[in-house]
Design a protein around this motif. Structure first.
Motif, PDB file in Angstrom:
ATOM      1  N   LEU A 335      11.878  42.004 -56.734  1.00  0.00           N
ATOM      2  CA  LEU A 335      11.941  43.208 -55.902  1.00  0.00           C
ATOM      3  C   LEU A 335      10.612  43.491 -55.223  1.00  0.00           C
ATOM      4  O   LEU A 335      10.549  43.693 -54.005  1.00  0.00           O
ATOM      5  CB  LEU A 335      12.388  44.409 -56.737  1.00  0.00           C
ATOM      6  N   ILE A 336       9.532  43.484 -55.981  1.00  0.00           N
ATOM      7  CA  ILE A 336       8.235  43.853 -55.423  1.00  0.00           C
ATOM      8  C   ILE A 336       7.769  42.846 -54.372  1.00  0.00           C
ATOM      9  O   ILE A 336       7.179  43.209 -53.360  1.00  0.00           O
ATOM     10  CB  ILE A 336       7.174  44.023 -56.543  1.00  0.00           C
ATOM     11  N   THR A 337       8.072  41.559 -54.597  1.00  0.00           N
ATOM     12  CA  THR A 337       7.632  40.551 -53.621  1.00  0.00           C
ATOM     13  C   THR A 337       8.506  40.534 -52.367  1.00  0.00           C
ATOM     14  O   THR A 337       8.151  39.885 -51.380  1.00  0.00           O
ATOM     15  CB  THR A 337       7.614  39.139 -54.250  1.00  0.00           C
ATOM     16  N   SER A 338       9.641  41.228 -52.409  1.00  0.00           N
ATOM     17  CA  SER A 338      10.494  41.302 -51.216  1.00  0.00           C
ATOM     18  C   SER A 338      10.028  42.386 -50.248  1.00  0.00           C
ATOM     19  O   SER A 338      10.485  42.464 -49.110  1.00  0.00           O
ATOM     20  CB  SER A 338      11.950  41.575 -51.612  1.00  0.00           C
ATOM     21  N   VAL A 339       9.112  43.252 -50.719  1.00  0.00           N
ATOM     22  CA  VAL A 339       8.594  44.337 -49.871  1.00  0.00           C
ATOM     23  C   VAL A 339       7.473  43.776 -48.993  1.00  0.00           C
ATOM     24  O   VAL A 339       6.458  43.285 -49.481  1.00  0.00           O
ATOM     25  CB  VAL A 339       8.088  45.515 -50.720  1.00  0.00           C
ATOM     26  N   LYS A 340       7.700  43.837 -47.691  1.00  0.00           N
ATOM     27  CA  LYS A 340       6.748  43.309 -46.705  1.00  0.00           C
ATOM     28  C   LYS A 340       6.334  44.429 -45.750  1.00  0.00           C
ATOM     29  O   LYS A 340       6.997  45.470 -45.678  1.00  0.00           O
ATOM     30  CB  LYS A 340       7.404  42.174 -45.902  1.00  0.00           C
ATOM     31  N   PRO A 341       5.262  44.230 -44.994  1.00  0.00           N
ATOM     32  CA  PRO A 341       4.858  45.262 -44.032  1.00  0.00           C
ATOM     33  C   PRO A 341       5.986  45.666 -43.078  1.00  0.00           C
ATOM     34  O   PRO A 341       6.106  46.837 -42.703  1.00  0.00           O
ATOM     35  CB  PRO A 341       3.695  44.601 -43.279  1.00  0.00           C
ATOM     36  N   HIS A 342       6.840  44.689 -42.701  1.00  0.00           N
ATOM     37  CA  HIS A 342       7.885  44.986 -41.713  1.00  0.00           C
ATOM     38  C   HIS A 342       9.072  45.754 -42.296  1.00  0.00           C
ATOM     39  O   HIS A 342       9.894  46.286 -41.543  1.00  0.00           O
ATOM     40  CB  HIS A 342       8.380  43.709 -41.020  1.00  0.00           C
ATOM     41  N   ASN A 343       9.213  45.793 -43.659  1.00  0.00           N
ATOM     42  CA  ASN A 343      10.344  46.542 -44.217  1.00  0.00           C
ATOM     43  C   ASN A 343       9.909  47.658 -45.169  1.00  0.00           C
ATOM     44  O   ASN A 343      10.753  48.299 -45.806  1.00  0.00           O
ATOM     45  CB  ASN A 343      11.333  45.601 -44.926  1.00  0.00           C
ATOM     46  N   LEU A 344       8.583  47.901 -45.262  1.00  0.00           N
ATOM     47  CA  LEU A 344       8.068  48.890 -46.203  1.00  0.00           C
ATOM     48  C   LEU A 344       8.611  50.292 -45.915  1.00  0.00           C
ATOM     49  O   LEU A 344       9.110  50.985 -46.820  1.00  0.00           O
ATOM     50  CB  LEU A 344       6.539  48.900 -46.164  1.00  0.00           C
ATOM     51  N   VAL A 345       8.544  50.710 -44.660  1.00  0.00           N
ATOM     52  CA  VAL A 345       9.015  52.052 -44.311  1.00  0.00           C
ATOM     53  C   VAL A 345      10.520  52.167 -44.564  1.00  0.00           C
ATOM     54  O   VAL A 345      11.008  53.184 -45.058  1.00  0.00           O
ATOM     55  CB  VAL A 345       8.684  52.377 -42.840  1.00  0.00           C
ATOM     56  N   THR A 346      11.247  51.109 -44.255  1.00  0.00           N
ATOM     57  CA  THR A 346      12.698  51.092 -44.492  1.00  0.00           C
ATOM     58  C   THR A 346      13.006  51.246 -45.972  1.00  0.00           C
ATOM     59  O   THR A 346      13.901  52.016 -46.362  1.00  0.00           O
ATOM     60  CB  THR A 346      13.299  49.779 -43.964  1.00  0.00           C
ATOM     61  N   MET A 347      12.274  50.532 -46.815  1.00  0.00           N
ATOM     62  CA  MET A 347      12.484  50.601 -48.263  1.00  0.00           C
ATOM     63  C   MET A 347      12.148  51.993 -48.800  1.00  0.00           C
ATOM     64  O   MET A 347      12.877  52.547 -49.637  1.00  0.00           O
ATOM     65  CB  MET A 347      11.642  49.540 -48.967  1.00  0.00           C
ATOM     66  N   LEU A 348      11.046  52.579 -48.322  1.00  0.00           N
ATOM     67  CA  LEU A 348      10.661  53.919 -48.775  1.00  0.00           C
ATOM     68  C   LEU A 348      11.701  54.949 -48.345  1.00  0.00           C
ATOM     69  O   LEU A 348      12.047  55.865 -49.105  1.00  0.00           O
ATOM     70  CB  LEU A 348       9.289  54.290 -48.211  1.00  0.00           C
ATOM     71  N   ALA A 349      12.221  54.791 -47.134  1.00  0.00           N
ATOM     72  CA  ALA A 349      13.252  55.709 -46.651  1.00  0.00           C
ATOM     73  C   ALA A 349      14.512  55.603 -47.493  1.00  0.00           C
ATOM     74  O   ALA A 349      15.166  56.602 -47.801  1.00  0.00           O
ATOM     75  CB  ALA A 349      13.570  55.413 -45.183  1.00  0.00           C
ATOM     76  N   ALA A 350      14.854  54.369 -47.905  1.00  0.00           N
ATOM     77  CA  ALA A 350      16.041  54.170 -48.736  1.00  0.00           C
ATOM     78  C   ALA A 350      15.876  54.867 -50.081  1.00  0.00           C
ATOM     79  O   ALA A 350      16.822  55.474 -50.606  1.00  0.00           O
ATOM     80  CB  ALA A 350      16.293  52.678 -48.938  1.00  0.00           C
TER      81      ALA A 350
END
Length: 508
Positions: A335-350
């Motif tokens: 999970l943690i390694t799937s978080v990238k700069p391009h999806n960080l905001v999306t993940m936080l919003a989720a």
């Protein structure tokens, strides 16, 4: 690292039902193409496709209440139910073709007829189920569906569920005999066995560590032999990433813009399983209820007859849980390694938008054995703890992405992500997944090989008679194809009639 490069036409990553289906379709369409498969486990179908890692339901919306949504005006939207049912028809037609062509010798090795039922309690739920029945039963895809709120008839349909039940509130059920139990693990192995016999290169215990576009325009994979540690390079014109929960990481490594901004959220599952033949003999159906408030659609409770290795058992669940792993045999860092700069905001919003889901998962994790038994007793009132054991099922990774409804939307279902030029595609998501594998892989073929579709259409129609046709507009043809498919797959009832259409819709 060995700097030699092995070239092939097609590389399939992951030896699950999706790769097995795509490989089988392509081998029928273009038998001369070279296909290579890489799988990190020691055998095919070891992750989500494995028969112990899923419920084995042939998802066709016959019983799954989450595919029919009640609208604000009280009407029932059945569009998703129709879509899923039509997609499962494609799967059955292709499987029947494989039986008729000798690829699969005995369909009972992977598919069995099991009635599909929906069961609800409480006045509002009964009203919903009746409206759902009225909306579906007039549709040719759902012919044969029955409804009853009569406890005496329900005792005949589901004796185990009605035994010792105190009926102190309205109850109701729908039933349709044309449901199926599918052993997707067995089907996956059957398909790969045939592919291997037809010169498809199968490489087990091989992990794809990286994937990049090379100067020749080919996709170059860095593949590690987990037994020896040797690393080799393999290149292909087309790559399909069908690695279940592992697909997201590989999609990200490919660097294609279509994969940007997408995240994943893992949900684990557990089932309670009964092998006691006296208990198992009292139930023959897949019975789905309604999901708890805040529960993801994949956590709809259901009591299932399963047929594995020619032996019947009962599954109840799933109980959801959380693990940071994206695969059952994955890493806690997935999970943690799937978080990238391009999806960080999306993940936080989720995370901010899905408080109810988080609360639900925490509650599920804290359940005791007795609390799980209490949930089971909603279905089987006299369930005894000694008859049921807990089995850990597979990991599912739900897609998170920005949509028209906002940032960080949690998506349920499956989705194909492909490069603009069609040279690489990845499958993300979960249920109904395996049941709709043929339809999903036809989407991959359509997106990635548009230049060949016209030439392939005659063969596609031979394999899948409904291909390119709206059978809902031709109910007579629909019944004819369903009857032939059911006969070929051994899904007919005792008098030789197809499960679909052999009963009229009835209110009892």
């Amino acid at each position: 690292m060995d700097n030699r490069q092995t070239k092939t036409d097609v590389i399939l990553i992951g030896a699950g039902i999706m790769s097995a289906t795509l490989g089988s379709l392509l081998k029928q369409l273009v038998p001369e193409w070279d296909i290579t498969v890489f799988e990190r486990r020691s055998a095919a179908g070891e992750e989500s496709s494995n028969e112990w890692n899923n419920a084995g339901t042939g998802h066709s919306s016959l019983c799954e209440l989450n595919y029919t949504v009640e609208q604000p005006d009280g009407s029932i939207n059945i569009s998703k139910a129709i879509q899923v049912n039509e997609e499962f028809q494609f799967s059955k037609q292709f499987w029947a073709y494989l039986v008729n062509s000798g690829v699969i010798s005995n369909p009972k090795d992977f598919i069995m007829p099991v009635p599909h039922m929906s069961f609800v309690q409480g006045e509002s739920n009964v009203a919903f189920l009746k409206k759902r029945f009225e909306a579906l039963s007039v549709n040719p895809l759902f012919e044969g569906m029955e409804y009853s709120d009569n406890p005496d008839l329900l005792k005949q349909w589901v004796p185990l569920m009605m035994k010792d039940r105190i009926v102190d509130q309205p109850i109701a059920a729908t039933r349709i005999e044309s449901g199926t139990d599918v052993n997707f693990g067995a089907l996956t192995r059957l398909l790969f066995d045939h592919l291997q016999k037809n010169n498809v290169g199968m490489h087990f215990n091989h992990q794809v560590d990286d994937i990049k576009r090379n100067s020749e325009g080919l996709w170059e994979l860095k593949v590690r032999d987990l037994a020896s540690g040797a690393v080799r390079r393999h290149a292909a014109k087309f790559v399909f990433i069908g690695g279940g929960g592992g697909s997201l990481h590989l999609l990200q490594k490919s660097g294609i813009p279509e994969g940007k901004g997408i995240g994943g959220f893992p949900v684990s599952g557990l089932f309670m399983v009964c092998h006691n033949p006296e208990v198992v003999a009292q139930h023959h159906a897949k019975v789905y209820g309604k999901a708890a408030v805040g529960a993801p659609p994949m956590s709809v409770p259901h009591l299932d007859t399963r047929v594995i290795n020619n032996k019947e058992s009962l599954f109840f669940g799933p109980f959801a849980g959380f693990s940071p792993k994206f695969l059952k045999y994955g890493s806690i860092f997935d999970l943690i390694t799937s978080v990238k700069p391009h999806n960080l905001v999306t993940m936080l919003a989720a995370g901010a938008k899905n408080f109810q889901l988080t609360k639900y998962l925490i509650g599920q994790l804290m359940l005791s054995k007795e609390q799980r038994l209490e949930a089971l007793r909603e279905f089987v009132p006299n369930a005894k703890g000694e008859d049921w054991e807990l089995v850990v099922a597979g990991q599912r990774v739900q897609i998170i992405k920005d949509t028209a409804s906002g940032r960080g939307t949690l998506q349920f279902g499956t989705e194909v992500i492909s490069a603009a030029d069609g040279s690489i595609a990845a499958l993300l998501g979960a249920s109904p997944g395996a049941s709709t594998a043929v339809s999903v892989m036809l989407e991959v073929i359509s997106k990635c090989f548009p230049q060949h579709i016209k030439a392939w259409e005659p063969k596609l129609r031979e394999m899948i008679p409904a291909y390119g046709t709206s059978l809902l507009q031709e109910p007579a043809l629909l019944r004819e194809i369903q009857a032939e498919t059911s006969r070929t797959l051994g899904l007919t009832n005792g008098n030789g009639a197809s499960g679909h259409g052999d009963k009229t819709s009835a209110l009892a």
